[in-house]
Write a protein that holds these residues in place. Structure first.
Motif: not given
Length: 340
Positions: A255-264
């Motif tokens: 889950t942490k990896g999925l959230i980190q993968s979202v472009p900011d």
């Protein structure tokens, strides 16, 4: 007052019997949806999201697929025990589905009007065709389609992608189903149309109190639409939490990896974060945590033991399938033993 449970999935296993052997695409999962709730199932392609939805609808292709374990209870009625004839009465009326690609879901040989009225007449035997057509026009207007009367005579190829998706939503809601399953309903649409479709689904959810099971890989869609989130990986549920908790306090490394993968867009980075490796082929990992080969926190134990679901926060119904929880949480199985 606590919401009533509409759909309860218990110990569901859906298996495909192939030339390479037995492949469990959905591996003993448990979850529920309350009346009027919007629940998301999130994960990469191949994690079992769509097979879960097809299992609920009774549309798993057989052969090679089959529900080999568990129950799917819709208002206490076990859908896994229903015949195909009985499921036809339930599909569309009690549970409806918006499929991923509207162009392949709509029949190119029939007009929009024919396809909408057919869905109404199947579940309302005594209704006249004129009344069915009026109901179809009314629903098309409700989902924001202009010149609905003219669209009744059009064929799917004459409509844009966004219009076809709105037709699919109208078709799904024609008989006021209690549960709407939306399988990546905005994947093929541009950002503007995507926002319109999501806004429409939320409005219809409030207006008709229809529960929604939203299947997606897009965490942005989840953030603005859903109340609870289930994260799936390689056929298993690896985390479940309310929407605010999953972004504020993610517990599972996946889950942490999925959230980190979202472009900011606020920060300029040379490269975007990505989770190393790929989702394993279903059934290829027999022992240990299925995410271990891709996990930055994996220990030796992770490759030999399959972690149970741990309760991170019982009051928030936050669960995570990771040994990292062992120091803080108690596994669901251990809690069940303690309560006896």
């Amino acid at each position: 007052m606590e919401n009533k449970v509409l759909l309860q999935v218990k110990d569901l296993e859906t298996t495909f019997f192939t030339d390479d052997g037995r492949v469990p695409a959905v591996d003993h999962i448990d979850f529920h949806i309350n009346e009027g709730e919007i629940l998301a199932i999130v994960g990469e392609s191949g994690c079992g999201k769509s097979v879960t939805s097809l299992s609920i609808m009774g549309l798993v292709p057989s052969p090679p697929g089959k529900i080999t374990s568990g129950q799917i209870l819709l208002n206490e009625l076990d859908l896994t025990k229903q015949s195909e004839k009985e499921m036809r009465k339930i599909r569309g009326k009690e549970v409806a589905m918006i499929f991923q690609e509207p162009m392949t879901s709509l029949n190119p040989l029939y007009t929009i009007g024919n396809q909408l009225t057919e869905a109404i007449l199947i579940h309302n035997k005594g209704m006249k065709k004129k009344d069915a057509a009026n109901r179809a026009i009314e629903m098309m207007k409700l989902v924001g389609l202009p010149r609905a009367e003219e669209l009744m005579k059009d064929y799917p190829h004459q409509l844009s992608g966004g219009m076809r998706q709105r037709v699919m939503i109208a078709m799904a809601l024609l008989c006021n189903p209690k549960l709407l399953i939306a399988d990546e309903p905005t994947t093929a649409l541009d950002v503007t149309i995507q926002a319109q479709i999501l806004k429409l689904m939320k409005e219809l959810n409030k207006q008709f109190k229809t529960a929604v099971l939203l299947i997606t890989h897009d965490l942005g869609v989840v953030a603005e639409t859903c109340e609870r989130v289930i994260v799936m990986y390689a056929g298993q549920i690896v985390e479940e939490a309310p929407i605010s908790e999953i972004f504020k306090n993610p517990q599972h490394p996946y889950t942490k990896g999925l959230i980190q993968s979202v472009p900011d867009m606020r920060y300029k980075k040379e490269t975007l974060y990505s989770i190393k490796g790929n989702v394993p082929k279903p059934g290829s990992i027999q022992t240990g945590c299925r995410f271990a080969p891709r996990c930055d926190f994996a220990a030796e134990r992770c490759f030999t033991e399959n972690p149970p679901l741990y309760e991170v926060n019982s009051s928030l119904v936050h669960k995570s399938r990771c040994f990292l929880q062992e120091t803080e949480g108690i596994s669901i199985a251990e809690r069940a033993v303690e309560s006896r």
